[in-house]
Design a protein around this motif. Structure first.
Motif, PDB file in Angstrom:
ATOM      1  N   LEU A   8       0.810  -1.213   0.000  1.00 43.51           N
ATOM      2  CA  LEU A   8       0.000   0.000   0.000  1.00 43.51           C
ATOM      3  C   LEU A   8       0.851   1.274   0.000  1.00 43.51           C
ATOM      4  CD1 LEU A   8      -2.755  -1.057   2.538  1.00 43.51           C
ATOM      5  CD2 LEU A   8      -2.906  -1.021   0.053  1.00 43.51           C
ATOM      6  N   VAL A   9       2.087   1.167   0.432  1.00 51.46           N
ATOM      7  CA  VAL A   9       2.973   2.325   0.491  1.00 51.46           C
ATOM      8  C   VAL A   9       3.899   2.245  -0.728  1.00 51.46           C
ATOM      9  CG1 VAL A   9       4.673   3.589   1.867  1.00 51.46           C
ATOM     10  CG2 VAL A   9       2.854   2.323   3.004  1.00 51.46           C
ATOM     11  N   HIS A  10       3.418   2.754  -1.839  1.00 52.39           N
ATOM     12  CA  HIS A  10       4.094   2.571  -3.126  1.00 52.39           C
ATOM     13  C   HIS A  10       5.393   3.346  -3.269  1.00 52.39           C
ATOM     14  CE1 HIS A  10       0.723   0.331  -4.619  1.00 52.39           C
ATOM     15  NE2 HIS A  10      -0.093   1.305  -4.269  1.00 52.39           N
ATOM     16  N   ASP A  11       5.505   4.482  -2.671  1.00 52.08           N
ATOM     17  CA  ASP A  11       6.679   5.319  -2.933  1.00 52.08           C
ATOM     18  C   ASP A  11       7.907   4.938  -2.108  1.00 52.08           C
ATOM     19  OD1 ASP A  11       6.097   6.269  -0.432  1.00 52.08           O
ATOM     20  OD2 ASP A  11       5.645   8.300  -1.076  1.00 52.08           O
ATOM     21  N   ARG A  12       7.790   3.951  -1.248  1.00 50.39           N
ATOM     22  CA  ARG A  12       8.897   3.448  -0.426  1.00 50.39           C
ATOM     23  C   ARG A  12       9.522   4.532   0.452  1.00 50.39           C
ATOM     24  NH1 ARG A  12      11.331  -0.817  -0.187  1.00 50.39           N
ATOM     25  NH2 ARG A  12      13.423   0.005  -0.367  1.00 50.39           N
ATOM     26  N   LEU A  97     -16.123   4.958   6.119  1.00 53.25           N
ATOM     27  CA  LEU A  97     -15.057   5.692   6.787  1.00 53.25           C
ATOM     28  C   LEU A  97     -14.806   6.994   6.053  1.00 53.25           C
ATOM     29  CD1 LEU A  97     -13.678   2.408   7.132  1.00 53.25           C
ATOM     30  CD2 LEU A  97     -12.796   3.934   8.862  1.00 53.25           C
ATOM     31  N   PRO A  98     -14.937   8.114   6.727  1.00 56.42           N
ATOM     32  CA  PRO A  98     -14.696   9.393   6.060  1.00 56.42           C
ATOM     33  C   PRO A  98     -13.222   9.547   5.709  1.00 56.42           C
ATOM     34  CG  PRO A  98     -14.964   9.715   8.404  1.00 56.42           C
ATOM     35  CD  PRO A  98     -15.258   8.265   8.134  1.00 56.42           C
ATOM     36  N   THR A  99     -12.933  10.246   4.627  1.00 53.18           N
ATOM     37  CA  THR A  99     -11.541  10.458   4.245  1.00 53.18           C
ATOM     38  C   THR A  99     -10.896  11.553   5.081  1.00 53.18           C
ATOM     39  OG1 THR A  99     -12.246  11.993   2.531  1.00 53.18           O
ATOM     40  CG2 THR A  99     -11.885   9.708   1.869  1.00 53.18           C
ATOM     41  N   ALA A 125      -1.431   9.955  12.692  1.00 54.48           N
ATOM     42  CA  ALA A 125      -0.793   9.230  11.590  1.00 54.48           C
ATOM     43  C   ALA A 125      -0.322  10.198  10.511  1.00 54.48           C
ATOM     44  CB  ALA A 125      -1.774   8.218  11.001  1.00 54.48           C
ATOM     45  N   SER A 126       0.756   9.843   9.852  1.00 53.12           N
ATOM     46  CA  SER A 126       1.233  10.641   8.726  1.00 53.12           C
ATOM     47  C   SER A 126       0.266  10.538   7.565  1.00 53.12           C
ATOM     48  CB  SER A 126       2.611  10.155   8.290  1.00 53.12           C
ATOM     49  OG  SER A 126       3.512  10.228   9.366  1.00 53.12           O
ATOM     50  N   THR A 127      -0.319   9.375   7.405  1.00 49.29           N
ATOM     51  CA  THR A 127      -1.353   9.130   6.409  1.00 49.29           C
ATOM     52  C   THR A 127      -2.113   7.884   6.821  1.00 49.29           C
ATOM     53  OG1 THR A 127      -1.810   8.890   4.033  1.00 49.29           O
ATOM     54  CG2 THR A 127       0.117   7.733   4.882  1.00 49.29           C
ATOM     55  N   TRP A 128      -3.310   7.720   6.298  1.00 47.72           N
ATOM     56  CA  TRP A 128      -4.072   6.499   6.538  1.00 47.72           C
ATOM     57  C   TRP A 128      -4.975   6.251   5.351  1.00 47.72           C
ATOM     58  CZ3 TRP A 128      -9.479   6.245   7.490  1.00 47.72           C
ATOM     59  CH2 TRP A 128     -10.123   7.473   7.647  1.00 47.72           C
ATOM     60  N   SER A 129      -5.363   5.002   5.184  1.00 48.72           N
ATOM     61  CA  SER A 129      -6.202   4.644   4.048  1.00 48.72           C
ATOM     62  C   SER A 129      -7.033   3.419   4.389  1.00 48.72           C
ATOM     63  CB  SER A 129      -5.335   4.354   2.815  1.00 48.72           C
ATOM     64  OG  SER A 129      -4.499   3.230   3.064  1.00 48.72           O
ATOM     65  N   VAL A 130      -8.017   3.181   3.550  1.00 46.76           N
ATOM     66  CA  VAL A 130      -8.897   2.025   3.691  1.00 46.76           C
ATOM     67  C   VAL A 130      -8.891   1.301   2.360  1.00 46.76           C
ATOM     68  CG1 VAL A 130     -11.234   1.245   4.233  1.00 46.76           C
ATOM     69  CG2 VAL A 130     -10.378   3.367   5.225  1.00 46.76           C
ATOM     70  N   LYS A 131      -8.740  -0.004   2.420  1.00 48.83           N
ATOM     71  CA  LYS A 131      -8.743  -0.788   1.195  1.00 48.83           C
ATOM     72  C   LYS A 131      -9.600  -2.025   1.396  1.00 48.83           C
ATOM     73  CE  LYS A 131      -5.952  -2.953  -2.248  1.00 48.83           C
ATOM     74  NZ  LYS A 131      -4.789  -2.777  -3.072  1.00 48.83           N
ATOM     75  N   GLY A 136     -13.286  -8.526   3.490  1.00 45.19           N
ATOM     76  CA  GLY A 136     -13.609  -7.379   4.335  1.00 45.19           C
ATOM     77  C   GLY A 136     -12.820  -6.164   3.928  1.00 45.19           C
ATOM     78  N   LYS A 137     -12.145  -5.558   4.916  1.00 42.78           N
ATOM     79  CA  LYS A 137     -11.324  -4.383   4.608  1.00 42.78           C
ATOM     80  C   LYS A 137     -10.149  -4.309   5.565  1.00 42.78           C
ATOM     81  CE  LYS A 137     -13.941  -0.947   7.287  1.00 42.78           C
ATOM     82  NZ  LYS A 137     -14.980  -1.846   7.742  1.00 42.78           N
ATOM     83  N   ILE A 138      -9.172  -3.507   5.165  1.00 48.92           N
ATOM     84  CA  ILE A 138      -8.030  -3.214   6.027  1.00 48.92           C
ATOM     85  C   ILE A 138      -7.900  -1.700   6.104  1.00 48.92           C
ATOM     86  CG2 ILE A 138      -6.410  -3.458   4.091  1.00 48.92           C
ATOM     87  CD1 ILE A 138      -4.315  -4.422   6.175  1.00 48.92           C
ATOM     88  N   VAL A 139      -7.784  -1.198   7.320  1.00 48.13           N
ATOM     89  CA  VAL A 139      -7.550   0.224   7.550  1.00 48.13           C
ATOM     90  C   VAL A 139      -6.082   0.331   7.958  1.00 48.13           C
ATOM     91  CG1 VAL A 139      -8.202   2.283   8.838  1.00 48.13           C
ATOM     92  CG2 VAL A 139      -9.922   0.546   8.313  1.00 48.13           C
ATOM     93  N   VAL A 140      -5.329   1.094   7.168  1.00 41.41           N
ATOM     94  CA  VAL A 140      -3.886   1.199   7.369  1.00 41.41           C
ATOM     95  C   VAL A 140      -3.542   2.614   7.806  1.00 41.41           C
ATOM     96  CG1 VAL A 140      -1.637   1.024   6.251  1.00 41.41           C
ATOM     97  CG2 VAL A 140      -3.470  -0.539   5.592  1.00 41.41           C
ATOM     98  N   ALA A 141      -2.759   2.705   8.860  1.00 41.85           N
ATOM     99  CA  ALA A 141      -2.237   3.986   9.326  1.00 41.85           C
ATOM    100  C   ALA A 141      -0.713   3.914   9.300  1.00 41.85           C
ATOM    101  CB  ALA A 141      -2.723   4.280  10.747  1.00 41.85           C
ATOM    102  N   VAL A 142      -0.101   4.948   8.732  1.00 47.82           N
ATOM    103  CA  VAL A 142       1.353   5.016   8.627  1.00 47.82           C
ATOM    104  C   VAL A 142       1.847   6.116   9.555  1.00 47.82           C
ATOM    105  CG1 VAL A 142       3.287   5.474   7.080  1.00 47.82           C
ATOM    106  CG2 VAL A 142       1.295   4.191   6.239  1.00 47.82           C
ATOM    107  N   LEU A 143       2.818   5.778  10.368  1.00 48.15           N
ATOM    108  CA  LEU A 143       3.434   6.748  11.279  1.00 48.15           C
ATOM    109  C   LEU A 143       4.911   6.848  10.922  1.00 48.15           C
ATOM    110  CD1 LEU A 143       1.221   4.923  13.119  1.00 48.15           C
ATOM    111  CD2 LEU A 143       1.794   6.761  14.660  1.00 48.15           C
TER     112      LEU A 143
END
Length: 149
Positions: A8-12, A97-99, A125-131, A136-143
């Motif tokens: 999910l974190v494409h830019d590495r 989930l609201p953006t 979080a620096s960013t978060w997303s829902v996929k 079901g789904k995964i909610v990802v938070a990046v710190l």
């Protein structure tokens, strides 16, 4: 299995993956406590961000319990320059989930009963997303670490 947060974190921008752990929370009496123990073990050298990660994980797990029928697992990934937490549940409605959550009122009569958890996630979080995933789904938070790219 849901996609890893590395996918999910494409830019590495987090650098190389150092540690990965999937912790099954489904059926646990205290899923938030279990997640915090695992996070403390994996992020012990990261101080303040470890505390933030524990709070973010607790809020995402609480949301899965309250709004998605329960939490399945937490995916913890530690990178060179931060960490990513993915909370998996069985609900497939990613639009619920609201953006950009907000609940900034300080007047007791105006404070919403819900929404503070995602506000905390959004703030910490620096960013978060829902996929959406297969089941079901995964909610990802990046710190990210302070001073990282």
């Amino acid at each position: 299995m849901p996609p890893t947060t590395a996918e999910l974190v494409h830019d590495r921008s987090l650098g190389d993956l150092l540690q990965h752990r999937d912790v099954v929370l489904e059926g646990r009496d205290a899923p938030q406590r279990t997640a915090r123990v695992e996070l403390a073990d994996m992020l012990s050298a990261d101080g303040a961000r470890a505390d933030d990660a524990m709070l973010v994980a607790s809020e995402l797990i609480a949301n899965a319990i309250q709004h998605a029928g329960g939490v399945v697992l937490i995916r913890i990934e530690v990178y060179e320059f931060g960490s990513a937490l993915g909370v998996v549940d069985r609900a497939s409605d990613t639009g619920a989930l609201p953006t950009s959550p907000s609940n900034s009122s300080t007047k007791l009569a105006d404070v919403a009963m819900n929404g503070r958890g995602l506000f905390l996630v959004h703030t910490l979080a620096s960013t978060w997303s829902v996929k959406q995933t297969k089941d079901g789904k995964i909610v990802v938070a990046v710190l990210t670490q302070a001073g990282s790219r």
